[in-house]
Write a protein that holds these residues in place. Structure first.
Motif, PDB file in Angstrom:
ATOM      1  N   SER A  59      67.294 -40.317  39.467  1.00  0.00           N
ATOM      2  CA  SER A  59      67.012 -39.059  38.765  1.00  0.00           C
ATOM      3  C   SER A  59      66.192 -39.294  37.513  1.00  0.00           C
ATOM      4  CB  SER A  59      68.322 -38.354  38.406  1.00  0.00           C
ATOM      5  OG  SER A  59      69.046 -38.003  39.568  1.00  0.00           O
ATOM      6  N   ARG A  60      66.413 -40.448  36.854  1.00  0.00           N
ATOM      7  CA  ARG A  60      65.636 -40.761  35.653  1.00  0.00           C
ATOM      8  C   ARG A  60      64.141 -40.861  35.943  1.00  0.00           C
ATOM      9  NH1 ARG A  60      69.612 -45.700  33.816  1.00  0.00           N
ATOM     10  NH2 ARG A  60      71.496 -44.423  33.546  1.00  0.00           N
ATOM     11  N   LEU A  84      62.720 -39.508  39.223  1.00  0.00           N
ATOM     12  CA  LEU A  84      62.277 -38.386  40.050  1.00  0.00           C
ATOM     13  C   LEU A  84      62.116 -37.104  39.253  1.00  0.00           C
ATOM     14  CD1 LEU A  84      64.363 -38.943  43.313  1.00  0.00           C
ATOM     15  CD2 LEU A  84      61.934 -39.377  42.948  1.00  0.00           C
ATOM     16  N   PHE A  85      63.068 -36.792  38.382  1.00  0.00           N
ATOM     17  CA  PHE A  85      62.982 -35.536  37.635  1.00  0.00           C
ATOM     18  C   PHE A  85      61.763 -35.492  36.710  1.00  0.00           C
ATOM     19  CE2 PHE A  85      67.007 -34.699  39.398  1.00  0.00           C
ATOM     20  CZ  PHE A  85      67.357 -33.383  39.130  1.00  0.00           C
ATOM     21  N   PRO A  86      61.552 -36.476  35.814  1.00  0.00           N
ATOM     22  CA  PRO A  86      60.339 -36.420  34.975  1.00  0.00           C
ATOM     23  C   PRO A  86      59.054 -36.488  35.786  1.00  0.00           C
ATOM     24  CG  PRO A  86      61.954 -37.943  34.058  1.00  0.00           C
ATOM     25  CD  PRO A  86      62.436 -37.592  35.431  1.00  0.00           C
ATOM     26  N   GLY A  87      59.040 -37.303  36.846  1.00  0.00           N
ATOM     27  CA  GLY A  87      57.831 -37.388  37.650  1.00  0.00           C
ATOM     28  C   GLY A  87      57.490 -36.085  38.346  1.00  0.00           C
ATOM     29  N   SER A  88      58.501 -35.434  38.909  1.00  0.00           N
ATOM     30  CA  SER A  88      58.262 -34.154  39.595  1.00  0.00           C
ATOM     31  C   SER A  88      57.821 -33.081  38.618  1.00  0.00           C
ATOM     32  CB  SER A  88      59.534 -33.714  40.321  1.00  0.00           C
ATOM     33  OG  SER A  88      59.935 -34.669  41.280  1.00  0.00           O
ATOM     34  N   VAL A 125      68.580 -35.900  29.430  1.00  0.00           N
ATOM     35  CA  VAL A 125      69.368 -36.824  28.618  1.00  0.00           C
ATOM     36  C   VAL A 125      70.672 -37.171  29.315  1.00  0.00           C
ATOM     37  CG1 VAL A 125      70.551 -37.077  26.393  1.00  0.00           C
ATOM     38  CG2 VAL A 125      68.303 -35.999  26.494  1.00  0.00           C
ATOM     39  N   SER A 126      71.210 -36.252  30.085  1.00  0.00           N
ATOM     40  CA  SER A 126      72.488 -36.496  30.758  1.00  0.00           C
ATOM     41  C   SER A 126      72.409 -37.643  31.749  1.00  0.00           C
ATOM     42  CB  SER A 126      72.957 -35.226  31.467  1.00  0.00           C
ATOM     43  OG  SER A 126      72.054 -34.863  32.497  1.00  0.00           O
ATOM     44  N   PHE A 127      71.207 -37.991  32.236  1.00  0.00           N
ATOM     45  CA  PHE A 127      71.088 -39.091  33.186  1.00  0.00           C
ATOM     46  C   PHE A 127      71.385 -40.438  32.534  1.00  0.00           C
ATOM     47  CE2 PHE A 127      67.602 -36.258  35.189  1.00  0.00           C
ATOM     48  CZ  PHE A 127      68.579 -35.469  35.770  1.00  0.00           C
ATOM     49  N   TRP A 128      71.278 -40.506  31.218  1.00  0.00           N
ATOM     50  CA  TRP A 128      71.545 -41.749  30.494  1.00  0.00           C
ATOM     51  C   TRP A 128      72.960 -41.777  29.888  1.00  0.00           C
ATOM     52  CZ3 TRP A 128      66.620 -40.129  31.235  1.00  0.00           C
ATOM     53  CH2 TRP A 128      65.675 -41.089  31.560  1.00  0.00           C
ATOM     54  N   ILE A 129      73.716 -40.723  30.073  1.00  0.00           N
ATOM     55  CA  ILE A 129      75.089 -40.676  29.573  1.00  0.00           C
ATOM     56  C   ILE A 129      76.033 -41.143  30.671  1.00  0.00           C
ATOM     57  CG2 ILE A 129      76.892 -39.179  28.629  1.00  0.00           C
ATOM     58  CD1 ILE A 129      74.746 -37.374  27.523  1.00  0.00           C
ATOM     59  N   ILE A 172      73.596 -29.861  38.827  1.00  0.00           N
ATOM     60  CA  ILE A 172      74.049 -30.166  40.181  1.00  0.00           C
ATOM     61  C   ILE A 172      74.077 -31.677  40.408  1.00  0.00           C
ATOM     62  CG2 ILE A 172      73.531 -29.852  42.628  1.00  0.00           C
ATOM     63  CD1 ILE A 172      74.551 -27.352  41.197  1.00  0.00           C
ATOM     64  N   GLU A 173      73.106 -32.391  39.810  1.00  0.00           N
ATOM     65  CA  GLU A 173      73.066 -33.847  39.963  1.00  0.00           C
ATOM     66  C   GLU A 173      74.329 -34.487  39.419  1.00  0.00           C
ATOM     67  OE1 GLU A 173      72.391 -37.952  38.535  1.00  0.00           O
ATOM     68  OE2 GLU A 173      72.782 -36.134  37.362  1.00  0.00           O
TER      69      GLU A 173
END
Length: 429
Positions: free
Chosen positions: A409-410, A412-416, A243-247, A302-303
Motif C-alpha cells: 500500500s505504501r 500502490l496508493f501514492p503511485g496510483s 500515514v496509517s500505512f507506516w503505523i 478499508i486497507e
C-alpha cells in the motif's frame, strides 16, 4: 366658448426647441418613412462594467451605454452653423425612438440618478443619436462540465420588440468596432479574454423575422482560488491517509481515528463545493477529482480493516494449531524450548530464530513488526501406539506476512494517485 378656453389652459406650452422641431406637426407614433423601405438603425455599445457572473442562477449583470443612430427627416431644422441640439428624456418621450429590448433578460433598468440617464441629440439634417445608460441581468447558459477549469461564453442579445425586418433594419454601426469596453473592467473569478459582435435573424412563428444583435464575451476562470480552497486540501487529506500505512497495525487507537478524520474532512470539502454550485445533472471536473480523492481516503480505511482482520484470522489459526499439535519447539517461552538437533535436523540457531511468543495478545507478532513471522511445529508422523519406536519427526512451516499489505500500500496508493493526477491535469488543463 368656455371649453376651448379650459383646454388651452391645461395644455402644456411648447418650448422653443419643440416649436423649432415642429413636434405638433407630425405623428411620431409612426416610424420614419412609414410605408417605405425599412429604416436603418445603427447601434454601438460602450460596456462600463461587468458586475457579477453567477453559476447558481446562470446569469450575468452588465452596465452599458446603449446608443442608437437613425435619421428622421421630421426632426430636421434650419441652422446656420450646422450645430446639433441635445435634449434629455423629456423630449425622447414625445418623438419616435427604436423600441429595443434585451432578449433573455431577467432584470434591467435605466439609471435615474440624479436624473434619467438618457440623452437625445438631433442634428439639423434629421440625424438622431439616442443614448441610454442601462444595467441588465441576462441569462447565460453555462457548461460546467470542466468547472473550475472552464471557459464560458455569454451573450447579450438586442432586438426590436415590435418592428420586423420589413420596418426596421438593425445593424452594428461600425461592425466589430461598435463595441467598446472599459480597460478597468475586471472580475474576481474570471479573466475577460475577448468581446465581439455578431448579427443574426430571429424568427417568431406568429410575428415574423427580426434583426438581432449579439454581444459575445469569453471568460476564463481563475483556477488559483480553487487550487487553494479545494484541490490542495483534498490532496493533503489523501496524503494524510497514507500515514496509517507506516503505523503499527496493533495501534488501533491511532489508525482508526486517522482514517475516520480524513474521510469526514473529504466529505466536508465535497459538501462545501457543491453548496455554491447549481444542481446540474452531469459530473463536473471538480467532482471527479474530489470523489476519486474520497475513494482513495476510504480505501485506506478499508486497507487497515483488511490488515486487522487477516491478523486476527492468523492468530486464531496459530492458537488452534498449538492446541492440536504436539510441539517441542517454536511455542511457549524460548528458554523452555527443547529441540534435539540430532532428531529434528535443526540447529540451535534455527530454534532461536523462531518467533518469540509472549502474552496471549501478541501471538505471531514480533516486536519489531518488520520481519517475516515463522512458526515451526514439530509433528510426530508415526503412530504412538506402535512398539516403542519413535519415527523421525517432521516439521510444518507456517509463513505469516500480514505486513505485506501495508508494504504494498505504501507504493500502490501514492503511485496510483500520482498517475490519476497526471491524467486529470493533462485532460483538463
Amino acid at each position: 366658448t368656455k371649453l376651448p378656453l379650459y383646454f388651452n389652459m391645461t395644455k402644456s406650452p411648447m418650448t422653443k426647441s419643440e416649436q423649432l422641431l415642429r413636434i405638433d406637426d407630425h405623428d411620431f407614433t409612426m416610424r420614419p418613412a412609414f410605408g417605405g423601405p425599412p429604416i436603418p438603425v445603427g447601434v454601438d455599445v460602450q460596456v462600463e462594467s461587468l458586475d457579477t457572473i453567477s453559476e447558481v442562477d446562470m446569469d450575468f449583470t452588465m452596465t452599458l451605454y446603449l446608443r442608437h443612430y437613425w435619421k428622421d427627416e421630421r426632426l430636421s431644422f434650419p441652422s446656420t452653423n450646422n450645430q446639433s441640439m441635445t435634449f434629455d428624456s423629456r423630449l425622447a418621450k414625445k418623438i419616435w425612438v427604436p423600441d429595443m429590448f434585451f432578449v433573455h433578460s431577467k432584470r434591467s433598468f435605466i439609471h435615474d440618478t440624479t436624473t434619467d440617464n438618457v440623452m437625445l441629440r438631433v442634428h439639423p439634417d434629421g440625424n438622431v443619436l439616442y443614448s441610454l445608460r442601462i444595467t441588465v441581468t441576462a441569462m447565460c447558459n453555462m457548461d460546467l462540465s470542466r468547472f473550475p477549469l472552464d471557459t464560458q461564453t455569454c451573450s447579450l442579445e438586442i432586438e426590436s420588440y415590435a418592428y420586423t425586418d420589413d420596418d426596421l433594419m438593425l445593424y452594428w454601426k461600425k461592425g466589430n468596432e461598435s463595441l467598446n469596453t472599459d480597460e478597468r473592467i475586471s472580475l474576481s473569478q474570471f479573466l475577460i479574454q475577448k468581446f465581439h459582435t455578431t448579427t443574426k435573424l430571429a424568427f417568431y412563428s406568429s410575428t415574423g423575422w427580426y434583426n438581432r444583435l449579439y454581444i459575445h464575451f469569453t471568460l476564463r476562470r481563475h483556477v488559483f482560488f480553487f487550487l487553494l480552497q479545494t484541490y490542495f486540501p483534498a490532496t493533503l487529506m489523501v496524503m494524510l491517509s497514507w500515514v496509517s500505512f507506516w503505523i503499527d497495525r496493533r495501534a488501533v487507537p491511532a489508525r482508526v481515528p486517522l482514517g475516520i478524520t480524513t474521510v469526514l474532512t473529504m466529505s466536508t470539502i465535497i459538501t462545501g463545493v457543491n453548496a455554491s454550485m447549481p444542481r446540474v445533472s452531469y459530473i463536473k471536473a471538480v467532482d471527479i477529482y474530489l470523489w476519486v480523492s474520497f475513494v482513495f481516503v476510504f480505501l485506506s480505511v478499508i486497507e487497515y480493516a483488511a490488515v486487522n482482520y487477516l491478523s486476527t484470522v492468523q492468530e486464531r489459526k496459530e492458537r488452534k494449531l498449538r492446541e492440536r499439535l504436539p510441539c517441542t519447539c517454536g511455542i511457549g517461552n524460548p528458554d523452555d524450548m527443547t529441540c534435539d538437533p540430532q532428531i529434528s535436523g535443526y540447529t540451535t540457531m534455527d530454534v532461536n530464530s523462531t518467533v518469540n511468543y509472549g502474552t496471549a495478545g501478541n501471538y505471531g507478532m514480533p516486536e519489531n513488526g518488520g520481519r517475516q513471522e515463522r512458526m515451526l511445529a514439530q509433528v510426530v508422523l508415526g503412530d504412538p501406539q506402535l512398539t516403542g519406536q519413535v519415527k523421525r519427526p517432521g516439521y510444518v512451516n507456517i509463513w505469516i506476512d500480514t505486513h505485506a499489505i501495508d508494504k504494498y500500500s505504501r507504493v500502490l496508493f501514492p503511485g496510483s494517485y500520482a498517475l490519476f493526477n497526471i491524467i486529470y491535469w493533462s485532460i483538463y488543463s
